[in-house]
Enzyme design. Structure first.
Site, short mmCIF file in Angstrom:
data_model
loop_
_atom_site.label_atom_id
_atom_site.label_comp_id
_atom_site.label_asym_id
_atom_site.label_seq_id
_atom_site.Cartn_x
_atom_site.Cartn_y
_atom_site.Cartn_z
CB ALA A 118 -0.90 0.00 1.22
CE1 TYR A 148 9.13 -2.16 1.51
CE2 TYR A 148 7.10 -0.92 1.78
CZ TYR A 148 7.77 -2.12 1.77
OH TYR A 148 7.08 -3.29 2.01
CB ALA A 192 1.91 0.27 14.21
NE ARG A 221 -0.45 3.71 8.08
CZ ARG A 221 -0.35 5.03 8.21
NH1 ARG A 221 -1.42 5.76 8.40
NH2 ARG A 221 0.82 5.63 8.13
#
Ligand code: NAD
Length: 334
Positions: A118, A148, A192, A221
Site C-alpha cells: 500500500a 520503499y 505498529a 490504518r
C-alpha cells in the site's frame, strides 16, 4: 495431477515462513530462500537455501527447477526503518527484484507472484485521517511517500512488462499492514501492531503502565491478520488476474484505538505518552471492491481475533526475555 514445485523467497521472514507452511499443507514441494532461517520457528520447506538474492548467480540457483515463485524477499520494516533507510532500501530491493524475475524467466518459471505494498499509493491521497479507501487505479499519477514505495511501484511495472513481453504469468499483490505471530517485534524493523503489543506486554509485566505512541496517535490504518494474507495470495496466484490487487482489511482505525484494543486484550490499564516519531501518511485504508470481485473472497478474521493471537505470542516472547535476564528489561522498552 502433479503439483507444481514452488520457490518462496523471503522464506525466513514473517509472511514467507507462514506461506511455506500454508503451501506445504496444500501438498506442494517448496524451496525456501532467504539470508536467514526463520527466527521464531523451524521451516517447513522441503529445501532451504541461504542465499543473498541481490546477486544474480544466487537468483539463478534459487529459481532452478521450480514452476512457480512467490517473491517476498525484501529489505524492509516498519515506518521507523522505512523512513530512515531510503538509499539502502532502493538499492537492495531493486537488485533483488530485477535479478529474481530475470532469473525466473531464464529458468522458464511459469508463474510469479510479486508482493507489493500500500506504500505505493500517492502521498497526497493520504493526508487526512478520514481518508477515502484506496482503489488500485489510485496508484497513478504516482507519488509514493518513500523510496520503499517507489521501488515497489517500479517492480510492479517490471512484472507487467515481463508478462507482456515474455509471457511469464505475473501476479501482483499490494499488502495493507499484515500482522500476526512470528513477526518481528523488537529491534527497529517491527511494525505498529507488534511494537504496541510489545509495549503493552512490557507494561503488564513490569507495572510501568505508560506507553509511548509516535505522533498524536490519530493517524489511521487498517490491519490484516496473517492467515488471511496467505490465503489471499494463494487465491490470487491461482486466479487469472494479472493487474495489481489490494490485500488487506477495510476496517480503518486510529493507532490510539489499536492500542486500546490491545490493552483490553492484555487486561491492563495503560496511559499513552505521545512522542515525536515517524508516522507515515496521515490516513490509509484499502478499497476491497476489486478484491471481492476478483477472488470472490475477502479477509475473514476479525482484528480482535488476530490481535488476541498476536498479543498472546508477543507477551510470551517478552516474558521469556524477562526470565532470561532482568537487565534486558530496559532494552525492550525502547
Ligand atoms: P520480513 O522482513 O519479515 O521478510 C522479508 C525477508 O526477506 C527477510 O527474512 C529477509 O531476511 C529477506 N531478505 C532481505 N534481503 C534479502 C536478500 N538480499 N536475499 C534474500 N533474502 C533477503 O517482511 P514480511 O513482512 O514477511 O514481508 C514480505 C514481503 O511483503 C516483502 O516484500 C514486503 O515488502 C511485503 N510487504 C509486507 C507488508 C507487511 O505488512 N508485512 C506490507 C506491505 C508489503
Amino acid at each position: 495431477m502433479k503439483k507444481s514445485k514452488i520457490l518462496v523467497t523471503g522464506a525466513g521472514g514473517f509472511i514467507g515462513s507462514h506461506l511455506v507452511t500454508f503451501l506445504k499443507n496444500k501438498g506442494y514441494w517448496v524451496r525456501g530462500v532467504d539470508l536467514k532461517y526463520p527466527e521464531f520457528s523451524t521451516t517447513d520447506a522441503d529445501e532451504f537455501q541461504i542465499l543473498d538474492l541481490r546477486r544474480w548467480e544466487n537468483c539463478v540457483r534459487a529459481t532452478e527447477g521450480v514452476d512457480e515463485v512467490y517473491a517476498l524477499a525484501a529489505d524492509m520494516g516498519g515506518m521507523g526503518f522505512i523512513s530512515a533507510h531510503h538509499a539502502q532500501i532502493l538499492y537492495n530491493n531493486s537488485l533483488i527484484n530485477l535479478h529474481t524475475l530475470e532469473a525466473a524467466r531464464t529458468n522458464d518459471v511459469k508463474r510469479y507472484l510479486y508482493t507489493s505494498s500500500a506504500c505505493i499509493y500517492p502521498e497526497h491521497l493520504q493526508k487526512d485521517t478520514n481518508v477515502t479507501p484506496l482503489k488500485e487505479e489510485d496508484a497513478y499519477p504516482a507519488y509514493p511517500q518513500d523510496a520503499y514505495g517507489w521501488e515497489k511501484l517500479v517492480s510492479e511495472r517490471l512484472c507487467m512488462h515481463y508478462r507482456e513481453d515474455y509471457g511469464i504469468e505475473t501476479r501482483t499483490v499490494r499488502f495493507h499492514n499484515i500482522f500476526g505471530e512470528r513477526g518481528t517485534w523488537e529491534g527497529g524493523r517491527e511494525k505498529a501492531p507488534a511494537a504496541i503489543c510489545r509495549k503493552i506486554a512490557f507494561a503488564k509485566l513490569s507495572g510501568e503502565t505508560q506507553i509511548d505512541i509516535w505522533g498524536d496517535g490519530e493517524q489511521t490504518r487498517s490491519f490484516c491478520y496473517i492467515d488471511d494474507c496467505v490465503e489471499g495470495i494463494y487465491r490470487l496466484m491461482l486466479s487469472d488476474f494479472h493487474e495489481p490487487l489490494n490485500l488487506g482489511q477495510d476496517r480503518m482505525l486510529t493507532i490510539n484505538e489499536l492500542a486500546d484494543i490491545i490493552a483490553r486484550i492484555a487486561g491492563v490499564e495503560i496511559s499513552k505518552k505521545h512522542i515525536d516519531g515517524p508516522q507515515g501518511v496521515r490516513g490509509r485504508n484499502s478499497n476491497n471492491d476489486k478484491l471481492r470481485e476478483i477472488l470472490d473472497w475477502e479477509p475473514q478474521i476479525s482484528l480482535e481475533d488476530g490481535l488476541r493471537k498476536t498479543y498472546t505470542w508477543i507477551e510470551g516472547e517478552v516474558e521469556a526475555r524477562f526470565e532470561q535476564n532482568a537487565d534486558m528489561r530496559k532494552a525492550i522498552t525502547v
